[in-house]
Design a protein around this motif. Structure first.
Motif, PDB file in Angstrom:
ATOM      1  N   LEU A 158       0.835  -1.206   0.000  1.00 26.87           N
ATOM      2  CA  LEU A 158       0.000   0.000   0.000  1.00 26.87           C
ATOM      3  C   LEU A 158       0.872   1.260   0.000  1.00 26.87           C
ATOM      4  CD1 LEU A 158      -2.875  -0.923   2.498  1.00 26.87           C
ATOM      5  CD2 LEU A 158      -3.054  -0.624   0.025  1.00 26.87           C
ATOM      6  N   GLY A 159       1.949   1.224   0.787  1.00 28.50           N
ATOM      7  CA  GLY A 159       2.849   2.368   0.815  1.00 28.50           C
ATOM      8  C   GLY A 159       3.504   2.610  -0.537  1.00 28.50           C
ATOM      9  N   VAL A 160       4.002   1.542  -1.155  1.00 28.35           N
ATOM     10  CA  VAL A 160       4.654   1.661  -2.457  1.00 28.35           C
ATOM     11  C   VAL A 160       3.664   2.141  -3.514  1.00 28.35           C
ATOM     12  CG1 VAL A 160       5.748   0.339  -4.315  1.00 28.35           C
ATOM     13  CG2 VAL A 160       6.439  -0.038  -1.945  1.00 28.35           C
ATOM     14  N   LEU A 161       2.443   1.606  -3.474  1.00 30.37           N
ATOM     15  CA  LEU A 161       1.432   2.011  -4.459  1.00 30.37           C
ATOM     16  C   LEU A 161       1.156   3.514  -4.357  1.00 30.37           C
ATOM     17  CD1 LEU A 161      -0.575   1.160  -6.644  1.00 30.37           C
ATOM     18  CD2 LEU A 161      -2.258   0.741  -4.843  1.00 30.37           C
ATOM     19  N   MET A 162       1.021   4.035  -3.138  1.00 24.29           N
ATOM     20  CA  MET A 162       0.796   5.471  -2.963  1.00 24.29           C
ATOM     21  C   MET A 162       1.958   6.276  -3.517  1.00 24.29           C
ATOM     22  SD  MET A 162      -0.933   6.208   0.744  1.00 24.29           S
ATOM     23  CE  MET A 162       0.584   5.809   1.613  1.00 24.29           C
ATOM     24  N   ALA A 163       3.175   5.868  -3.177  1.00 22.35           N
ATOM     25  CA  ALA A 163       4.357   6.626  -3.597  1.00 22.35           C
ATOM     26  C   ALA A 163       4.500   6.642  -5.106  1.00 22.35           C
ATOM     27  CB  ALA A 163       5.606   6.033  -2.938  1.00 22.35           C
ATOM     28  N   MET A 164       4.246   5.506  -5.762  1.00 26.15           N
ATOM     29  CA  MET A 164       4.398   5.441  -7.215  1.00 26.15           C
ATOM     30  C   MET A 164       3.246   6.138  -7.933  1.00 26.15           C
ATOM     31  SD  MET A 164       7.271   4.146  -7.237  1.00 26.15           S
ATOM     32  CE  MET A 164       7.427   4.347  -9.004  1.00 26.15           C
ATOM     33  N   LEU A 165       2.037   6.015  -7.411  1.00 25.31           N
ATOM     34  CA  LEU A 165       0.902   6.715  -8.024  1.00 25.31           C
ATOM     35  C   LEU A 165       1.138   8.220  -8.060  1.00 25.31           C
ATOM     36  CD1 LEU A 165      -2.335   4.991  -6.622  1.00 25.31           C
ATOM     37  CD2 LEU A 165      -1.704   5.217  -9.016  1.00 25.31           C
ATOM     38  N   ASP A 166       1.715   8.743  -6.999  1.00 18.66           N
ATOM     39  CA  ASP A 166       1.857  10.193  -6.902  1.00 18.66           C
ATOM     40  C   ASP A 166       2.958  10.747  -7.795  1.00 18.66           C
ATOM     41  OD1 ASP A 166      -0.098   9.984  -4.795  1.00 18.66           O
ATOM     42  OD2 ASP A 166       0.601  11.936  -4.138  1.00 18.66           O
ATOM     43  N   VAL A 167       3.722   9.866  -8.450  1.00 16.49           N
ATOM     44  CA  VAL A 167       4.680  10.338  -9.455  1.00 16.49           C
ATOM     45  C   VAL A 167       3.940  10.836 -10.687  1.00 16.49           C
ATOM     46  CG1 VAL A 167       6.580   9.647 -10.970  1.00 16.49           C
ATOM     47  CG2 VAL A 167       6.491   8.789  -8.624  1.00 16.49           C
ATOM     48  N   THR A 168       2.834  10.175 -11.065  1.00 14.11           N
ATOM     49  CA  THR A 168       2.159  10.482 -12.332  1.00 14.11           C
ATOM     50  C   THR A 168       0.698  10.887 -12.179  1.00 14.11           C
ATOM     51  OG1 THR A 168       1.641   8.111 -12.602  1.00 14.11           O
ATOM     52  CG2 THR A 168       3.652   8.926 -13.642  1.00 14.11           C
ATOM     53  N   ILE A 169       0.107  10.674 -11.006  1.00 13.39           N
ATOM     54  CA  ILE A 169      -1.338  10.862 -10.864  1.00 13.39           C
ATOM     55  C   ILE A 169      -1.756  12.327 -11.029  1.00 13.39           C
ATOM     56  CG2 ILE A 169      -1.312  11.204  -8.356  1.00 13.39           C
ATOM     57  CD1 ILE A 169      -3.851   9.484  -8.204  1.00 13.39           C
ATOM     58  N   VAL A 170      -0.838  13.249 -10.723  1.00 15.27           N
ATOM     59  CA  VAL A 170      -1.183  14.673 -10.734  1.00 15.27           C
ATOM     60  C   VAL A 170      -1.226  15.251 -12.152  1.00 15.27           C
ATOM     61  CG1 VAL A 170      -0.472  16.951  -9.882  1.00 15.27           C
ATOM     62  CG2 VAL A 170      -0.213  14.958  -8.433  1.00 15.27           C
ATOM     63  N   ASN A 171      -0.549  14.592 -13.104  1.00 13.35           N
ATOM     64  CA  ASN A 171      -0.392  15.166 -14.441  1.00 13.35           C
ATOM     65  C   ASN A 171      -1.719  15.592 -15.067  1.00 13.35           C
ATOM     66  OD1 ASN A 171       2.290  14.667 -14.123  1.00 13.35           O
ATOM     67  ND2 ASN A 171       2.406  12.993 -15.574  1.00 13.35           N
ATOM     68  N   VAL A 172      -2.743  14.737 -14.973  1.00 10.28           N
ATOM     69  CA  VAL A 172      -4.008  15.043 -15.635  1.00 10.28           C
ATOM     70  C   VAL A 172      -4.765  16.159 -14.936  1.00 10.28           C
ATOM     71  CG1 VAL A 172      -4.259  12.723 -16.584  1.00 10.28           C
ATOM     72  CG2 VAL A 172      -5.207  13.232 -14.330  1.00 10.28           C
ATOM     73  N   GLY A 206      -6.634  12.975 -30.216  1.00 15.92           N
ATOM     74  CA  GLY A 206      -7.897  13.561 -29.789  1.00 15.92           C
ATOM     75  C   GLY A 206      -8.642  12.816 -28.705  1.00 15.92           C
ATOM     76  N   TYR A 207      -7.961  11.934 -27.960  1.00 18.23           N
ATOM     77  CA  TYR A 207      -8.635  11.205 -26.887  1.00 18.23           C
ATOM     78  C   TYR A 207      -8.635  12.026 -25.598  1.00 18.23           C
ATOM     79  CZ  TYR A 207      -8.366   7.091 -29.914  1.00 18.23           C
ATOM     80  OH  TYR A 207      -8.503   6.216 -30.959  1.00 18.23           O
ATOM     81  N   SER A 208      -9.625  11.778 -24.741  1.00 23.36           N
ATOM     82  CA  SER A 208      -9.704  12.457 -23.450  1.00 23.36           C
ATOM     83  C   SER A 208      -8.683  11.854 -22.494  1.00 23.36           C
ATOM     84  CB  SER A 208     -11.106  12.303 -22.851  1.00 23.36           C
ATOM     85  OG  SER A 208     -11.340  10.954 -22.476  1.00 23.36           O
ATOM     86  N   PRO A 209      -8.317  12.588 -21.430  1.00 24.68           N
ATOM     87  CA  PRO A 209      -7.378  12.024 -20.446  1.00 24.68           C
ATOM     88  C   PRO A 209      -7.858  10.694 -19.871  1.00 24.68           C
ATOM     89  CG  PRO A 209      -7.628  14.374 -20.093  1.00 24.68           C
ATOM     90  CD  PRO A 209      -8.636  13.988 -21.136  1.00 24.68           C
ATOM     91  N   LEU A 210      -9.163  10.593 -19.604  1.00 24.67           N
ATOM     92  CA  LEU A 210      -9.704   9.347 -19.053  1.00 24.67           C
ATOM     93  C   LEU A 210      -9.584   8.210 -20.060  1.00 24.67           C
ATOM     94  CD1 LEU A 210     -11.073   7.976 -16.694  1.00 24.67           C
ATOM     95  CD2 LEU A 210     -13.287   8.710 -17.594  1.00 24.67           C
ATOM     96  N   ALA A 211      -9.853   8.510 -21.339  1.00 24.83           N
ATOM     97  CA  ALA A 211      -9.745   7.486 -22.375  1.00 24.83           C
ATOM     98  C   ALA A 211      -8.297   7.017 -22.524  1.00 24.83           C
ATOM     99  CB  ALA A 211     -10.263   8.037 -23.705  1.00 24.83           C
ATOM    100  N   VAL A 212      -7.356   7.953 -22.478  1.00 25.87           N
ATOM    101  CA  VAL A 212      -5.941   7.587 -22.588  1.00 25.87           C
ATOM    102  C   VAL A 212      -5.524   6.705 -21.410  1.00 25.87           C
ATOM    103  CG1 VAL A 212      -3.583   8.485 -22.568  1.00 25.87           C
ATOM    104  CG2 VAL A 212      -5.336   9.621 -23.927  1.00 25.87           C
ATOM    105  N   GLY A 213      -6.019   7.040 -20.225  1.00 20.40           N
ATOM    106  CA  GLY A 213      -5.720   6.212 -19.061  1.00 20.40           C
ATOM    107  C   GLY A 213      -6.249   4.796 -19.223  1.00 20.40           C
TER     108      GLY A 213
END
Length: 519
Positions: free
Chosen positions: A29-43, A309-316
């Motif tokens: 859980l700790g690792v998942l949080m740390a890695m998510l926060d590397v890229t989660i903010v971009n959108v 032309g895809y939305s951020p959600l679609a690209v994800g």
């Protein structure tokens, strides 16, 4: 001290199966949080920029503040963990990360948010830097390889799925939910960690090499700041003081650090780690996957959002084809690593990545649909699934327990520097291809120079603004595609070269299941 070691190892051996999984859940859980926060903010950056009425550069530091403090602090925290307890500093890092997330969620302005992201980055560094070492302390032999497979899958999945999670939270809630979600997850992980995580106590000299810590921190800081300055303005020359000055300072400090560590009686970093070629191979592979795949996500996202032309959600959602493989196959790959060793798995994973990038180069063309990328995504996903379990296990082979935190931290620094350097170098390669295509298409006109100066990221917005100019839209689209094709060729070659290098660096499967970290 030896008595504590015996007690710890006895507890380790008799550890119930349920407790074993609770340890993994806490660390995971700790690792998942740390890695998510590397890229989660971009959108969420456009939304945050609009709410705070701030500049693009200030908004971009919401990302950079995390990655910079993460890279700068990871070696020091890893060393402190080795000296005074990996579990203690892992849990402290989790608390810092969770507190930083709370501050981010309530941020009233961009400056407050940037500082809070820096606090998050310090916590994230301790989480990732010590998590792999704690896996080494809590598991042995083939079980360790299996658990590191799951750990590696979480690292790969967390980095890849960040934009999707961020897109869902921003679209259906708001950008503050990106940080609020970390708070309950962090509290649960800390509770489980306090109760169940164990560590090996070992006799160690606790002399603190304060100058070594300062030099290592300043070295990484100078290199990261120089690369970030280049990333923020790719049109700047490498020779400008704000880029070359920082990078040269980093290299000079690195030399001073090495000389100091060689001669000091109680060094901050045991440089003998780099005599172990398997450890070096794990660092090379870690830097390669970050340089090649994770850095490329930045430019692939622009390709799919702006030019297809895809939305951020679609690209994800589309990128799930890459990010789902580590989650599904991580444990199985960890099992294979325990059975057949690191070398074959790591080299196969790097080679599969190379095939994926080559297929993307061959099949992309000038299509405006992501469907043509599916075969390439599958190979990239398979490579992403295989690489992290193998290199994380290799990083801990033949490493004494008192050096595991530092070994884990160094491996993570190579990942982070690979990502920073990859974003800069890939941006330069893509921009060069984009510039050549625009200049040739518009015959080096004033308009061509104007488009080139605006840069490939602004290409589609500029095309809409210049809609009355004949054929300008396909010209700019093709220019970005030309830049991507040039980039794909370079990345393919890098993965092939890394495959060959790691084949010679990584050792074959050990002939015994006896833990290799015992000297």
């Amino acid at each position: 001290m030896m008595h504590n070691e015996d007690v710890s190892e006895s507890t380790q051996t008799q550890q119930p199966h349920k407790a074993s999984w609770l340890i993994l859940i806490s660390i995971g859980l700790g690792v998942l949080m740390a890695m998510l926060d590397v890229t989660i903010v971009n959108v969420a950056l456009p939304t945050i920029q609009q709410e705070f009425h701030t500049s693009f550069i200030s908004t971009q530091w919401i990302v950079n503040a995390y990655t910079a403090t993460y890279a700068i602090s990871i070696l020091m925290i890893s060393k402190l963990g080795d000296l005074y307890g990996k579990k203690r500093f892992f849990l402290l890092s989790m608390a810092v990360f969770t507190f930083g997330s709370l501050l981010c969620a309530v941020a009233p302005n961009s400056l407050f948010l940037n500082v809070s992201r820096g606090i998050e980055g310090v916590g994230g560094a301790g989480i990732l830097g010590l998590s792999m070492a704690l896996v080494g302390d809590n598991y042995e032999g083939k079980q360790r390889a299996f658990i590191l497979g799951i750990w590696g899958s979480i690292v790969g999945f967390g980095t890849s799925v960040g934009p999707l999670v961020g897109g869902v939270l921003v679209q259906y809630f708001n950008w503050r939910a990106i940080f609020l979600i970390n708070i309950p997850v962090g509290l649960i992980a800390m509770y489980l960690g306090i109760r169940h995580i164990t560590e090996k106590f070992h006799a160690t000299d606790r002399h603190v090499d304060l100058l070594g810590m300062v030099l290592s921190t300043l070295t990484v800081a100078c290199i990261v700041i120089g690369l970030l300055n280049k990333e923020n303005d790719l049109s700047q020359s490498w020779l400008t003081p704000q880029i070359a000055g920082w990078l040269v300072a980093g290299v000079v400090l690195l030399g001073i650090f090495i000389l100091w560590e060689i001669h000091v009686p109680h060094p901050m970093m045991n440089l003998a780690l780099f005599k172990e070629r398997t450890f070096v191979g794990s660092c090379v592979a870690a830097a390669t996957i970050s340089f090649g795949l994770f850095a490329f996500f930045t430019y692939m996202t622009i390709l799919m959002q702006d030019y297809m032309g895809y939305s951020p959600l679609a690209v994800g959602c589309q990128r799930l084809l890459i990010s789902a493989f580590p989650l599904v196959l991580g444990a199985f790959v960890g099992y294979l690593v325990g059975r057949i060793g690191n070398r074959l798995i790591a080299c196969a994973a790097l080679f599969l990545e190379g095939i994926g990038f080559f297929l993307m180069h061959v099949m992309l063309g000038y299509h405006l649909t992501w469907m043509v990328l599916i075969p390439a995504f599958i190979f990239m996903g398979l490579g992403n699934a295989g690489i992290n379990p193998a290199i994380s296990n290799a990083a801990l082979e033949n490493i004494a327990p008192q050096n595991m935190g530092m070994a884990s931290g160094i491996n993570s620094v190579f990942r982070q520097l690979g990502n920073c350097f990859g974003i800069v170098v890939q941006g330069l390669i893509l921009s060069a291809g984009y510039r050549t295509s625009i200049m040739n298409g518009l015959h080096h006109s004033v308009l061509a120079q104007h488009i080139v100066t605006a840069g490939p990221f602004a290409g589609m917005a500029l095309a809409k603004h210049l809609a009355r100019v004949p054929h300008i839209l396909p010209l700019i689209q093709h220019a970005y595609y030309d830049g991507v094709h040039r980039l794909l060729c370079v990345i393919t070659v890098i993965f092939v070269l890394s495959t060959v290098g790691c084949w010679f660096l990584l050792k074959r499967k050990p002939s015994s299941d006896v833990p290799l970290d015992q000297h």
